[in-house]
Enzyme design. Sequence first.
Site, PDB file in Angstrom:
ATOM      1  CG  HIS A 268      78.560  22.951  13.410  1.00  0.00           C
ATOM      2  ND1 HIS A 268      79.413  22.072  14.033  1.00  0.00           N
ATOM      3  CD2 HIS A 268      79.245  23.439  12.329  1.00  0.00           C
ATOM      4  CE1 HIS A 268      80.560  22.043  13.378  1.00  0.00           C
ATOM      5  NE2 HIS A 268      80.493  22.862  12.339  1.00  0.00           N
ATOM      6  CG  ASP A 319      84.083  20.272  12.036  1.00  0.00           C
ATOM      7  OD1 ASP A 319      84.687  20.615  10.999  1.00  0.00           O
ATOM      8  OD2 ASP A 319      83.383  21.062  12.686  1.00  0.00           O
TER       9      ASP A 319
END
Length: 451
Positions: A268, A319
């Site tokens: 991220h 993810d």
Amino acid sequence: MPRLNFANILLPEGWSRNVTVEIDAGGMIEDVKPDMTISAFDGRVAVPGMANLHSHAFQRAMAGFGEWRGAASDDSFWTWRDVMYRFLERLDPGHVQAIASQLYIEMIEAGFTAVGEFHYLHHQPDGTPYDNFAEMAERIFSASQTTGIGLTLLPVYYDYGGFGAAPVGGAQKRFANDPERFLRLRDDCRALVRDCPRTVVGAAPHSLRAVTPDSLAQMVSECTGGPLHIHVAEQVREVDECRAALGTTPVDWLLEHHQLDESWCLIHATHMTDHETARLAASGAVAGLCPITEANLGDGIFNGVSFHEAGGHFGIGSDSNVRIDVAEELRSLEYSQRLRDRARNRISASGSANGRSLHDAAARGGARALAQPMGRIAPGHWCDLVSLNENHPSLAGKSNDDWLNSWIFSGDKNCVDDVWISGRHIVRGGQHVAREASANEFRKTMDALRA
Ligand code: NGQ
Ligand code: ZN
């Protein structure tokens, strides 16, 4: 020697015609020969397989369940996490294997040829380890073996429920290991994959929330020689809590306390100052971007333009696995930048094709993050090839970089025709060879999980 022939192929030096790819017995590219006289082609438009650098396989089965607005109207990452925690309480090892198998098939059909499984669902619901300590990791490994996807297995070190060594609670008991138990798990994972050269074992401290500075330092010093992945700076609340607990922001703290280099992948890294962005880019670490999930969870917008201009390495991960599509991940990343900047063609040097730039960068960065020689059609790399259907309406009448621009900005997984992983032909005409069997198992699992 096995060989594959392509009419057009994207080599590191650019597009080439009439190319024969020679494959060694282990599934690596031995030689690449352009301008051959070829009578039958295996594909018309070949590009390198993409690395999917971040997956939590089990979350595929809860896609959609998080899309209810709660009564309090304050839906956020944290309320989604509560839904996810409630969902995972019901999962047993058989479910996890069926979900991962279905997911990996979808990934391969989309053009992902290896996955980084950030694996933290280790124990029984009350936190007791399974009789086989590495039971869940074995299920993930089996799913990779039966589907053929390359695997970088990232057993997760998760010790605390929040900053300041808060104890794990509730659902988190399934994730928890102290450093000693974690290292045992990592050893078990290494033993499990010993005879499989296509599987790499790394290590993943879950986040700065789930470790202490001391236990992280111990873990990093023990886990040399493999990739290290960590979630970082995804949510503003997490950044604020980090500042309160550790005196600075998460990326800055990692840069100050650890030697970040190409073995690190920061998942991220959404909320960074310009200074952190420049330093992270210079470190050689990979930013593990998960654009679809980051949009779905309302994380924020990555500093993509400055990071790219500073020479930073990035790759893409699916993810939460709410959607599985190479083109959509890259497009979502680019669109986040366009919406913020109110401008076009952002992650791309001037004069270059935006789709091609995104694909090249993510293929290279993803390979680095997974510690797998892939993402380049060149000798010494895995023979991972994705051939696009030049007759798909999104691709018809295009050539060279316009194939990539069109796939990424106007297409999706339906543009993918055939996929080879380590030289094995696994997807034919858009369909994985084990698609039907897996879909049946997956449906049974979803029925069993129905509340
Ligand atoms: C995860 N996912 O580990 O699955 C996390 C949520 C957490 C994302 N951060 C749990 N997207 O961060 O505590
Ligand atoms: Zn994650």
